[in-house]
Write an enzyme that holds these catalytic residues in place. Structure first.
Site, PDB file in Angstrom:
ATOM      1  N   ASP A   1       6.405   0.479  -3.910  1.00 21.13           N
ATOM      2  CA  ASP A   1       7.331   0.298  -2.788  1.00 21.13           C
ATOM      3  C   ASP A   1       8.549  -0.463  -3.279  1.00 21.13           C
ATOM      4  O   ASP A   1       8.427  -1.505  -3.934  1.00 21.13           O
ATOM      5  CB  ASP A   1       6.621  -0.482  -1.673  1.00 21.13           C
TER       6      ASP A   1
ATOM      7  N   HIS B   1       5.588   2.983   0.241  1.00 23.05           N
ATOM      8  CA  HIS B   1       6.208   2.653   1.518  1.00 23.05           C
ATOM      9  C   HIS B   1       6.015   3.812   2.507  1.00 23.05           C
ATOM     10  O   HIS B   1       6.294   4.960   2.203  1.00 23.05           O
ATOM     11  CB  HIS B   1       7.703   2.380   1.341  1.00 23.05           C
TER      12      HIS B   1
ATOM     13  N   SER C   1       7.719  -2.551   7.776  1.00 21.99           N
ATOM     14  CA  SER C   1       9.027  -2.214   7.236  1.00 21.99           C
ATOM     15  C   SER C   1      10.117  -3.017   7.961  1.00 21.99           C
ATOM     16  O   SER C   1      10.070  -4.242   7.976  1.00 21.99           O
ATOM     17  CB  SER C   1       9.260  -0.707   7.341  1.00 21.99           C
TER      18      SER C   1
END
Length: 406
Positions: free
Chosen positions: A346, A376, A192
């Protein structure tokens, strides 16, 4: 005293009321794709996340506690899963807290080194939360893992996160021998916002020839541009857990100190000058996304009426130190081999795809793993027992397999 008892008596009702309100909002706005496995489980996890974020926002508005600190406090109450076969050492590189993990079993030769930057939107995430993941990486790949505990919100904003990651990495690279690491096998890995940090730090390290060269970079569900928010994945997954567009935008504005009132201008492209779009469209446009990832009826990629005030508020996002996708060709061409991981559900899926094409166009060897049922944040749920998902282990096993091949 009577006032105190009144407050204590009203607290449960207040918490229940907030929970009911969040539950209704969650039911009306959250989208769980039909192809996701265990949808009820994901819906529950996301609902609890929204609940604590809402409580944090209330505390912040009452000036009792900053919302990020409230989330970090709750995160700190969670237990740490420890691996008895991995040696864990807490250190400081200057003022930067780091955690070193390596297999307890002795090695006759220097091990591979992995420098890991955790995710969490510069708001949550910590050395403790990612220790079980990094312990697994250390044991399964027989590597020395350095976790960087960069400073976060609310006290620290850009570029503190990047500076901490870069400075800790440079110190580690200068002292590989003392950590028992083979200088020819050092990998940068992040998830991320940690993947975003990997992209930026790796680009910066190419300009320091005196340091050992990075063997490979691993970017898991990374963010690589703060400019184009009209990509297909932003259209398709804006309300999909665990990273919705609203939460992503909140983290972005807090970290980059952007007034959230510019949200609509940023999301519609009104903050993008036409001359800059013409110059960088070749890298930013969803024309670079394979058509199989487009919606059946994709929204046109049209910039809203230009808003100069919004541009002045956000113009720093055009710097390659914030949007690594915009680095010049010479810098990109010098990057090491790359492993990119994307998840179908995501909002940041297409960032990984854009970076993939950007690297390949400059001849950088790229391996790509796409998790068809992934979302995610699924990475961190691999060891959460009843709250784990099949996609979590798929992702981790792909990363482990890649690292072992180096």
């Amino acid at each position: 005293m009577a006032v105190l008892w009144l407050l204590l008596a009203g607290l449960p009702s207040f918490l229940v009321g907030v929970f009911a309100w969040v539950l209704i909002q969650h039911f009306l706005t959250t989208e769980i794709p039909s192809t996701l496995k265990h949808p009820v489980k994901l819906w529950f996890i996301h609902g609890m996340l929204l609940y604590v974020v809402t409580l944090g926002n209330i505390l912040e508005k009452l000036r009792i506690c900053a919302m990020p600190r409230f989330l970090q406090f709750l995160e700190g109450l969670m237990p740490i899963n420890k691996d008895p076969n991995v040696l864990v050492t807490d250190l400081h590189f200057g003022t930067i807290p780091v955690r070193l993990l390596k297999p307890k079993k002795a090695s006759s030769q220097p091990r591979r080194g992995i420098i890991f930057y955790h995710g969490g939107g510069a708001m949550i995430g910590s050395l403790d939360r990612y220790q079980s993941l990094c312990s697994l990486l250390a044991s399964e790949t027989d590597s020395v893992v350095l976790m960087v505990g960069y400073r976060k919100l609310p006290g620290y904003h850009h570029p503190v996160l990047i500076n901490d990651c870069q400075n800790a990495s440079i110190y580690f690279l200068k002292n590989l021998a003392s950590f028992g690491v083979d200088p020819s096998r050092v990998v940068l890995c992040g998830e991320s916002i940690g993947g975003w940090a990997v992209a930026i730090v790796t680009q910066a390290l190419t300009c320091i020839p005196s340091l050992p060269q990075i063997k490979a970079q691993i970017l898991i569900c990374p963010l690589v541009n703060f400019i184009n928010f009209q990509l297909p994945s932003h259209q398709q997954n804006k309300n999909v857990p665990l990273l919705t567009r609203d939460f992503m935008f909140m983290c972005m504005c807090k970290y980059l100190v952007i007034d959230p009132s510019w949200k609509d201008a940023i999301l519609t492209g009104s903050a993008i000058p036409l001359d800059k779009w013409k110059k960088y469209r070749k890298w930013l446009s969803y024309d670079n996304i394979p058509r199989r990832f487009w919606s059946q009826d994709p929204q046109p990629e049209i910039l809203g009426p230009f808003n100069e005030a919004a541009y002045l508020e956000t113009k720093h996002t055009w710097n390659a130190e914030l949007s690594p996708l915009l680095a010049d060709d010479k810098t990109i061409a010098q990057l090491p081999e790359t492993f990119l991981v994307s998840c179908e559900h995501d909002i940041l899926r297409d960032d990984a795809l854009l970076y993939k094409k950007r690297l390949e166009d400059q001849g950088v060897p790229v391996s790509w793993y796409h998790v068809e049922d992934g979302f995610h944040g699924c990475l961190l749920l691999f060891d959460k027992k009843c709250f784990s998902f099949p996609c979590s282990m798929k992702l981790i096993n792909a990363v482990i397999s890649y690292i072992k091949s180096i």
